[in-house]
Write an enzyme that holds these catalytic residues in place. Structure first.
Site, PDB file in Angstrom:
ATOM      1  N   GLY A  72       0.823  -1.211   0.000  1.00 21.50           N
ATOM      2  CA  GLY A  72       0.000   0.000   0.000  1.00 21.50           C
ATOM      3  C   GLY A  72       0.856   1.260   0.000  1.00 21.50           C
ATOM      4  N   GLN A 178      -7.294   0.148   4.130  1.00 25.79           N
ATOM      5  CA  GLN A 178      -8.050  -0.455   5.240  1.00 25.79           C
ATOM      6  C   GLN A 178      -9.428  -0.944   4.789  1.00 25.79           C
ATOM      7  OE1 GLN A 178      -7.362  -1.108   8.505  1.00 25.79           O
ATOM      8  NE2 GLN A 178      -5.258  -0.420   8.289  1.00 25.79           N
ATOM      9  N   ALA A 199      -2.533  -6.374   0.038  1.00 27.04           N
ATOM     10  CA  ALA A 199      -3.080  -7.724   0.281  1.00 27.04           C
ATOM     11  C   ALA A 199      -3.055  -8.159   1.743  1.00 27.04           C
ATOM     12  CB  ALA A 199      -2.319  -8.742  -0.568  1.00 27.04           C
ATOM     13  N   HIS A 200      -2.011  -7.738   2.483  1.00 25.53           N
ATOM     14  CA  HIS A 200      -1.888  -8.285   3.852  1.00 25.53           C
ATOM     15  C   HIS A 200      -2.957  -7.737   4.795  1.00 25.53           C
ATOM     16  CE1 HIS A 200       0.184  -5.018   6.251  1.00 25.53           C
ATOM     17  NE2 HIS A 200       0.458  -4.573   5.045  1.00 25.53           N
ATOM     18  N   CYS A 323       5.036   5.217  21.580  1.00 26.38           N
ATOM     19  CA  CYS A 323       5.924   5.606  22.683  1.00 26.38           C
ATOM     20  C   CYS A 323       7.351   5.744  22.178  1.00 26.38           C
ATOM     21  CB  CYS A 323       5.858   4.522  23.738  1.00 26.38           C
ATOM     22  SG  CYS A 323       6.528   5.024  25.297  1.00 26.38           S
TER      23      CYS A 323
HETATM   24  N1  PLP Z   1      -2.557   3.197   4.136  1.00 20.14           N
HETATM   25  C1  PLP Z   1      -3.259   2.803   5.201  1.00 20.14           C
HETATM   26  C2  PLP Z   1      -4.562   3.456   5.495  1.00 20.14           C
HETATM   27  C3  PLP Z   1      -2.782   1.791   6.030  1.00 20.14           C
HETATM   28  O1  PLP Z   1      -3.485   1.405   7.100  1.00 20.14           O
HETATM   29  C4  PLP Z   1      -1.535   1.205   5.725  1.00 20.14           C
HETATM   30  C5  PLP Z   1      -0.951   0.178   6.617  1.00 20.14           C
HETATM   31  O2  PLP Z   1      -1.169   0.179   7.810  1.00 20.14           O
HETATM   32  C6  PLP Z   1      -0.851   1.636   4.578  1.00 20.14           C
HETATM   33  C7  PLP Z   1      -1.379   2.638   3.808  1.00 20.14           C
HETATM   34  C8  PLP Z   1       0.459   1.017   4.187  1.00 20.14           C
HETATM   35  O3  PLP Z   1       0.225  -0.260   3.665  1.00 20.14           O
HETATM   36  P1  PLP Z   1       1.419  -1.344   3.556  1.00 20.14           P
HETATM   37  O4  PLP Z   1       1.629  -1.888   4.921  1.00 20.14           O
HETATM   38  O5  PLP Z   1       0.922  -2.361   2.603  1.00 20.14           O
HETATM   39  O6  PLP Z   1       2.604  -0.607   3.032  1.00 20.14           O
END
Ligand code: PLP
Length: 379
Positions: A72, A178, A199-200, A323
């Site tokens: 992402g 998300q 994907a994860h 933190c």
């Molecule tokens: N955008 C949002 C809203 C996310 O929650 C995340 C990951 O937590 C990302 C982007 C980044 O995704 P990735 O972990 O696949 O790089």
């Protein structure tokens, strides 16, 4: 292996069993390079093409509008760092750092406007309209607003935000990392020009994502090299992960209604348990949120302490504050929605998933209430 109760599904998810199986074939046997013309390579190529079609059909897109990326974060960076530079980018102050830090990186040449949000985390349509009016008429403007927030789960009115953006000639992107695989996504109904996914977050493998780019939207290649991904994102394709991502998205899309109903029931049970206790808390985010993200702030408490004590009980949750070694920092999202200072420091995120059970939710509630009680009595 130690048995955990996993309640951090917004951070990442367990891979589905049939996803793993679908991938194994391409890791063990069909490992041919998809760019080679011999039949061993053509099998891999076909798997990529089929996966692209499956993913496209899950989000109402055309296969040629899906570009595979590594995650992402990469999809978001591709949009923001597009080498046909935007004169202005309008985004929100509660975006993921993949958007916010990419915006920071281009801010020497591009004006970046961050819209504020209300107490529930919603962007105002009027604020977007006004921000667009303040950009130069003939400028190239990008609006990037996330579909659902990763901490508080708030779902934005994407269709209306996209309509307003288009009425000013701007391009509209949404970070739907998300949301994809958790709520219905249809790029035409939403009216978005670009959309990021990973994907994860939907029970697929790590290290693979995609960017949807509506046909006709001007975007430059992100990685130069070979001709993979239509010359837009070079690099030998991660066939097994692409296949796994398509299998995972198909699973979640087919089960969307049933699993969101189930996850909302889990969520209701957790909130009922908290309500029946005497702990003082506030629930963050909007009523319209993705199933799974529960952001709660406890009065006079410490989110980091709760996280670590839950960990000792074998329960994985997350916090709204990160933190450092010196002091606890309240997250940019919690700051932006102006959580009462007596509560902000005591923020945690519980994110449930289709694999959680009612018994697990009962244990989470019991341990949480116990920890918050005992920490308050030390104050
Ligand atoms: N955008 C949002 C809203 C996310 O929650 C995340 C990951 O937590 C990302 C982007 C980044 O995704 P990735 O972990 O696949 O790089």
């Amino acid at each position: 292996m130690k048995k955990y109760i996993y309640a951090d599904n917004a951070a990442t998810t367990a891979i589905d069993e049939n996803v793993l199986q679908s991938m194994q074939q391409y890791l063990r046997n069909e490992y041919g390079n998809a760019s080679q013309p011999y039949s061993f390579g053509r099998t891999a190529k076909k798997a990529i093409n089929d996966s692209r079609s499956v993913i496209a059909s899950c989000i109402g897109a055309k296969a040629e509008e899906i570009f595979f990326t590594s995650c992402g974060t990469e999809s978001d960076n591709w949009v923001i760092k597009n080498s046909f530079p935007y004169s202005s980018i309008i985004t929100s102050c509660i975006e993921h750092h993949a958007i916010l830090n990419a915006c920071k990186a281009v801010s020497n040449n591009t004006e970046v406007v961050k819209l504020t949000v209300d107490r529930s985390g919603l962007v105002s349509l009027r604020d977007l309209d006004e921000a667009l009016r303040n950009t130069v008429d003939d400028s190239r403007v990008l609006v990037s607003i996330m579909t659902a927030n990763n901490e508080i789960g708030t779902i934005q009115p994407i269709k209306q935000l996209a309509e307003i953006s288009h009425s000013h000639g701007a391009i509209f992107h949404t970070d739907a990392v998300q949301a994809v695989g958790h709520i219905k996504i249809n790029v035409d109904e939403m009216g978005v020009d670009m959309l990021s996914a990973s994907a994860h977050k939907f029970n697929g493998p790590k290290g693979i994502g995609f960017l949807y780019v509506r046909k006709g939207t001007a975007i430059s290649p992100f990685i130069d090299g070979g001709l993979q991904e239509n010359g837009m994102r070079a690099g030998t394709e991660n066939v097994a992960s692409i296949v796994g991502m398509a299998t995972a998205l198909k699973n979640n899309t087919n089960m969307l209604e049933a699993s969101s109903k189930y996850i909302y029931e889990l969520e209701t049970r957790l909130i009922q348990r908290l309500e029946a206790s005497d702990v003082e808390y506030i629930r963050n985010g909007s009523i319209n949120h993705i199933p799974r993200n529960i952001s709660i702030s406890f009065k006079n408490s410490d989110g980091e302490m709760i996280l670590h004590r839950m960990d000792l009980k074998g329960i994985c949750i997350s916090t709204g504050s990160a933190c450092d070694s010196v002091r606890t920092q309240i997250s940019h999202v919690i700051k932006s929605i102006c959580v009462d200072p007596d509560y902000a420091n005591g923020t945690i995120r519980i994110s449930l998933g289709k694999n959680n059970t009612f018994e697990e939710v009962d244990t989470i509630a019991k341990e949480l209430i116990g920890i918050v009680h005992s920490s308050c009595s030390h104050k």
